[in-house]
Design a protein around this motif. Sequence first.
Motif, PDB file in Angstrom:
ATOM      1  N   LEU A  15       0.566  -1.355  -0.232  1.00 53.37           N
ATOM      2  CA  LEU A  15      -0.288  -0.361  -0.274  1.00 53.37           C
ATOM      3  C   LEU A  15       0.377   0.950  -0.065  1.00 53.37           C
ATOM      4  O   LEU A  15       0.692   2.123  -0.292  1.00 53.37           O
ATOM      5  CB  LEU A  15      -0.584   0.210   1.239  1.00 53.37           C
ATOM      6  N   ALA A  16       2.148   1.075   0.863  1.00 59.12           N
ATOM      7  CA  ALA A  16       2.768   2.309   0.502  1.00 59.12           C
ATOM      8  C   ALA A  16       3.243   2.465  -0.386  1.00 59.12           C
ATOM      9  O   ALA A  16       3.565   4.417  -0.616  1.00 59.12           O
ATOM     10  CB  ALA A  16       3.334   1.792   1.726  1.00 59.12           C
ATOM     11  N   GLY A  17       3.300   1.951  -1.629  1.00 60.60           N
ATOM     12  CA  GLY A  17       4.144   2.459  -2.410  1.00 60.60           C
ATOM     13  C   GLY A  17       2.789   2.706  -3.299  1.00 60.60           C
ATOM     14  O   GLY A  17       2.690   2.688  -4.995  1.00 60.60           O
ATOM     15  N   LEU A  18       1.597   2.307  -3.685  1.00 62.79           N
ATOM     16  CA  LEU A  18       0.301   3.004  -4.624  1.00 62.79           C
ATOM     17  C   LEU A  18      -0.373   4.217  -4.234  1.00 62.79           C
ATOM     18  O   LEU A  18      -0.380   4.983  -3.405  1.00 62.79           O
ATOM     19  CB  LEU A  18      -0.473   1.994  -4.316  1.00 62.79           C
ATOM     20  N   GLU A  19      -0.751   4.771  -5.593  1.00 65.83           N
ATOM     21  CA  GLU A  19      -0.819   6.190  -5.723  1.00 65.83           C
ATOM     22  C   GLU A  19      -2.348   6.221  -5.826  1.00 65.83           C
ATOM     23  O   GLU A  19      -2.871   6.315  -6.876  1.00 65.83           O
ATOM     24  CB  GLU A  19       0.047   7.236  -6.320  1.00 65.83           C
ATOM     25  N   PRO A  20      -2.984   6.588  -5.041  1.00 65.31           N
ATOM     26  CA  PRO A  20      -4.887   6.523  -5.224  1.00 65.31           C
ATOM     27  C   PRO A  20      -5.062   7.243  -6.355  1.00 65.31           C
ATOM     28  O   PRO A  20      -6.023   6.778  -6.644  1.00 65.31           O
ATOM     29  CB  PRO A  20      -5.482   6.830  -3.939  1.00 65.31           C
ATOM     30  N   ALA A  21      -3.932   8.517  -6.122  1.00 69.25           N
ATOM     31  CA  ALA A  21      -4.388   9.729  -7.292  1.00 69.25           C
ATOM     32  C   ALA A  21      -4.357   9.511  -8.247  1.00 69.25           C
ATOM     33  O   ALA A  21      -4.648  10.574  -9.707  1.00 69.25           O
ATOM     34  CB  ALA A  21      -4.316  10.878  -6.903  1.00 69.25           C
TER      35      ALA A  21
END
Length: 216
Positions: free
Chosen positions: A196-202
């Motif tokens: 999750l830390a490496g993912l961009e929700p935007a």
Amino acid sequence: MTKQERAARTRDALIKSAAREFDEHGYALAKLSAMSSGAGVSPGALHFHFENKAAIAAAVEGEASTALRRTCRIVYRHRSNALQNLADTSHALAGLLREDVVARAGFRLSCSHGCRTDLNLRQEWQSCVLQRLAEAADEGLLASGIGSQQDLARTIVAATVGLEALCRDNHEWLSPGTVTGLWRTLLPMLTTPGTLAGLEPAGSPAATPRARIPVG
């Protein structure tokens, strides 16, 4: 301009005018006379290209399906990992539906009871989501114990298609901020804290700016 080129331009103008009419009024209330006048042609010209309302609705759906597939391909070329690509693709789809009336009308027609064709744009989107989830599983990105990929796909499709339905009254439902908020909610349930830390929700900058340009 050749006769063939003029015919192609007239057909394109009619599809865009019909899309505006379907988007505003739905299939049942859309008027062929408004479609022809909106395209700047006579009713006879409309009937030369399209036999009836169902035929022009099918053409709108076909163009929308082409735009959806093209959008998915554009984003896929910029993929980092499957979950990020899924979020990026949903942002691109939201941008397409905000900015391209043909794509938006095609999605609306796809679930219209009065207009059934062989195309199903929501099913096409679900297939895309399922493919990305299968890739995410292969990449070891999905959290354990979160249920079947089919159930996950239905949840994601229900959420994203729900935004499309709500945007008929308020386009803010398909804004980048709304789609970002959706992924801020979904991603922690789909993956591990480390991933999750490496993912961009935007959406990842490399993929989404190009994909948000209307392609239909």
